[in-house]
Each structure stands twice: as C-alpha cells, then as structure tokens.
Design a protein around this motif. Sequence first.
Motif, mmCIF file in Angstrom:
data_model
loop_
_atom_site.group_PDB
_atom_site.id
_atom_site.type_symbol
_atom_site.label_atom_id
_atom_site.label_comp_id
_atom_site.label_asym_id
_atom_site.label_seq_id
_atom_site.Cartn_x
_atom_site.Cartn_y
_atom_site.Cartn_z
ATOM 1 N N LYS A 1 -3.430 55.604 -36.635
ATOM 2 C CA LYS A 1 -2.456 54.653 -37.172
ATOM 3 C C LYS A 1 -3.185 53.690 -38.096
ATOM 4 N N ARG A 2 -2.704 53.556 -39.309
ATOM 5 C CA ARG A 2 -3.366 52.707 -40.295
ATOM 6 C C ARG A 2 -2.526 51.462 -40.547
ATOM 7 N N PRO A 3 -3.182 50.313 -40.770
ATOM 8 C CA PRO A 3 -2.409 49.094 -41.028
ATOM 9 C C PRO A 3 -1.648 49.181 -42.350
ATOM 10 N N HIS A 4 -2.227 49.881 -43.331
ATOM 11 C CA HIS A 4 -1.569 50.087 -44.623
ATOM 12 C C HIS A 4 -1.662 51.568 -44.953
ATOM 13 N N PRO A 5 -0.533 52.226 -45.103
ATOM 14 C CA PRO A 5 -0.602 53.663 -45.379
ATOM 15 C C PRO A 5 -1.239 53.919 -46.745
ATOM 16 N N PRO A 6 -2.102 54.934 -46.844
ATOM 17 C CA PRO A 6 -2.748 55.225 -48.130
ATOM 18 C C PRO A 6 -1.804 55.972 -49.069
ATOM 19 N N PHE A 7 -1.829 55.578 -50.315
ATOM 20 C CA PHE A 7 -1.075 56.252 -51.362
ATOM 21 C C PHE A 7 -2.065 57.020 -52.228
ATOM 22 N N TYR A 8 -1.590 58.078 -52.836
ATOM 23 C CA TYR A 8 -2.462 58.939 -53.614
ATOM 24 C C TYR A 8 -1.760 59.347 -54.895
ATOM 25 N N GLN A 9 -2.485 59.237 -55.999
ATOM 26 C CA GLN A 9 -1.954 59.665 -57.285
ATOM 27 C C GLN A 9 -2.939 60.666 -57.885
ATOM 28 N N HIS A 10 -2.411 61.781 -58.369
ATOM 29 C CA HIS A 10 -3.260 62.826 -58.917
ATOM 30 C C HIS A 10 -4.046 62.349 -60.129
ATOM 31 N N GLY A 11 -5.243 62.916 -60.268
ATOM 32 C CA GLY A 11 -6.066 62.705 -61.448
ATOM 33 C C GLY A 11 -6.157 63.997 -62.230
ATOM 34 N N ASN A 12 -7.157 64.108 -63.086
ATOM 35 C CA ASN A 12 -7.261 65.319 -63.893
ATOM 36 C C ASN A 12 -8.105 66.406 -63.229
ATOM 37 N N ARG A 13 -8.635 66.180 -62.032
ATOM 38 C CA ARG A 13 -9.384 67.229 -61.333
ATOM 39 C C ARG A 13 -8.799 67.566 -59.967
ATOM 40 N N ASP A 14 -7.886 66.784 -59.487
ATOM 41 C CA ASP A 14 -7.393 66.975 -58.118
ATOM 42 C C ASP A 14 -5.875 67.164 -58.065
ATOM 43 N N PHE A 15 -5.293 67.615 -59.166
ATOM 44 C CA PHE A 15 -3.839 67.719 -59.264
ATOM 45 C C PHE A 15 -3.243 68.842 -58.426
ATOM 46 N N LEU A 16 -4.079 69.700 -57.845
ATOM 47 C CA LEU A 16 -3.561 70.788 -57.020
ATOM 48 C C LEU A 16 -3.279 70.361 -55.574
ATOM 49 N N LEU A 17 -3.702 69.168 -55.200
ATOM 50 C CA LEU A 17 -3.375 68.693 -53.850
ATOM 51 C C LEU A 17 -1.862 68.556 -53.760
ATOM 52 N N ASN A 18 -1.278 69.145 -52.727
ATOM 53 C CA ASN A 18 0.181 69.197 -52.658
ATOM 54 C C ASN A 18 0.733 68.392 -51.476
ATOM 55 N N GLN A 19 2.044 68.475 -51.312
ATOM 56 C CA GLN A 19 2.723 67.716 -50.260
ATOM 57 C C GLN A 19 2.234 68.120 -48.865
ATOM 58 N N THR A 20 1.943 69.386 -48.670
ATOM 59 C CA THR A 20 1.456 69.834 -47.361
ATOM 60 C C THR A 20 0.133 69.155 -47.036
ATOM 61 N N TYR A 21 -0.774 69.187 -47.987
ATOM 62 C CA TYR A 21 -2.076 68.527 -47.802
ATOM 63 C C TYR A 21 -1.877 67.023 -47.548
ATOM 64 N N ALA A 22 -1.016 66.408 -48.338
ATOM 65 C CA ALA A 22 -0.773 64.969 -48.189
ATOM 66 C C ALA A 22 -0.231 64.642 -46.797
ATOM 67 N N ARG A 23 0.729 65.432 -46.346
ATOM 68 C CA ARG A 23 1.324 65.175 -45.027
ATOM 69 C C ARG A 23 0.274 65.300 -43.930
ATOM 70 N N LEU A 24 -0.531 66.370 -43.981
ATOM 71 C CA LEU A 24 -1.555 66.582 -42.956
ATOM 72 C C LEU A 24 -2.663 65.534 -43.025
ATOM 73 N N SER A 25 -2.867 64.939 -44.193
ATOM 74 C CA SER A 25 -3.910 63.927 -44.368
ATOM 75 C C SER A 25 -3.382 62.507 -44.188
ATOM 76 N N GLY A 26 -2.075 62.366 -44.022
ATOM 77 C CA GLY A 26 -1.496 61.037 -43.862
ATOM 78 C C GLY A 26 -1.359 60.264 -45.162
ATOM 79 N N LEU A 27 -1.268 60.995 -46.285
ATOM 80 C CA LEU A 27 -1.144 60.354 -47.592
ATOM 81 C C LEU A 27 0.293 60.389 -48.079
ATOM 82 N N THR A 28 0.642 59.425 -48.898
ATOM 83 C CA THR A 28 1.907 59.455 -49.615
ATOM 84 C C THR A 28 1.585 59.718 -51.077
ATOM 85 N N LEU A 29 2.082 60.849 -51.591
ATOM 86 C CA LEU A 29 1.843 61.181 -52.991
ATOM 87 C C LEU A 29 2.739 60.351 -53.897
ATOM 88 N N LEU A 30 2.150 59.795 -54.931
ATOM 89 C CA LEU A 30 2.902 59.049 -55.927
ATOM 90 C C LEU A 30 3.143 59.941 -57.139
#
Length: 195
Positions: free
Chosen positions: A18-47
């Motif tokens: 449990k995190r005090p502030h949930p992490p948000f993630y925005q794709h860059g030019n090398r990591d744009f293949l990270l998808n919703q499945t990865y984000a969900r399993l990692s606890g990230l919110t994709l922007l």
Amino acid sequence: MPSSPLPTPHCQTSTHPKRPHPPFYQHGNRDFLLNQTYARLSGLTLLPERYSFTLPPPAPHLPPHQLLLEHGDLLCRDDHGYQRLRKFLRHPLTQRLYHHLSPALKHRLARYLRQQSQQRGQYKSPSHTDVTPDYIDTLFKQHHANILIHGHTHRPQIHHHPQGTRYVLGDWHPHGKILCYHHGKFCLLESHELI
C-alpha cells in the motif's frame, strides 16, 4: 508463440505494498510498449501521452494552475525523421508484430535502433531536436494551460512564454533533474540533492 508482455518474472509475481501516493506512469520514447496489464500488476496508473490536470491554488486568493504533462517528443515537430519513426513504432500492427519476436531478436532490434538514433543525432541541428516554439504557444492555448512539464530534449531549464511557464526535465546522467512543487512554487532539483 508470442513472448510474455511482462518482461521479468518479478513483475509477474510481485505484490505491491500500500503506497501513500499511487505512482503514475507516462510513456517515453523507449518504454512505450509497457501496457495496462504490466501497469496493473506493478501498481501503476498509466497516463495518456498528453495529460492535463488542475493543481489547486497554493492560497485561497490565487487561481489554480492548469498543467499539461507529457514526455516531450511530440513537441519536437521539426525532427521529421524521428516523428516518422515514432508513428511507425507506435502503430498497433508494428507492436503486435514485435510481441511475436523472440527475446534475442527484440534485444538486437532495440540495440540497432538505439545505435541508429545516436548516429543520426550527431548530425541533427539543436533546433531540430528541440521543441517547436510556435507549437508550444498553440498547446498552451488549446489546453488552457499555464504550466507545461516535459522531458525528451534533455535541456533542463525553466522557460517563460506569454501564455505560461514551461519546465523541461533532464535525463538521468549523471543525475536527473526533478521538478518539485512545494508551498505553491516549482523548482528544478538535481536528484542527488534529495538523497
């Protein structure tokens, strides 16, 4: 058989505390293949690529800030070669084909693209690899923003435009430039200053 969309076994089995502030993630030019499945399993919110939000005012008598947050590569409109490559790499068909490649071929392809990028970057003028000023002014107006935060150009600085302020983040070598917001003010800090 397609390889797993999750790059490491750790991500497949990790549970995030449990995190005090949930992490948000925005794709860059090398990591744009990270998808919703990865984000969900990692606890990230994709922007989305371009994310607009309102920051409450630092004091009741002041107006709120309207922020626009993005990676920054879309702002470099004069870098036509990069924009063509970006459009190709981000196309759903290209990404689907990529997921069917073997891990070894994926690594070779990534290394090749990185080498090509570095070689071509040596011959590009700084104006081609920086933001297009007229486009910045248009974005401020279109999104009714008074603050734009981006990276990609790796030229950390604070720029003042007629419509607002643009904060440019740096890369991570040797230390990252981090934008901090404290008591109603923004400032750029070196990451090692926070440790």
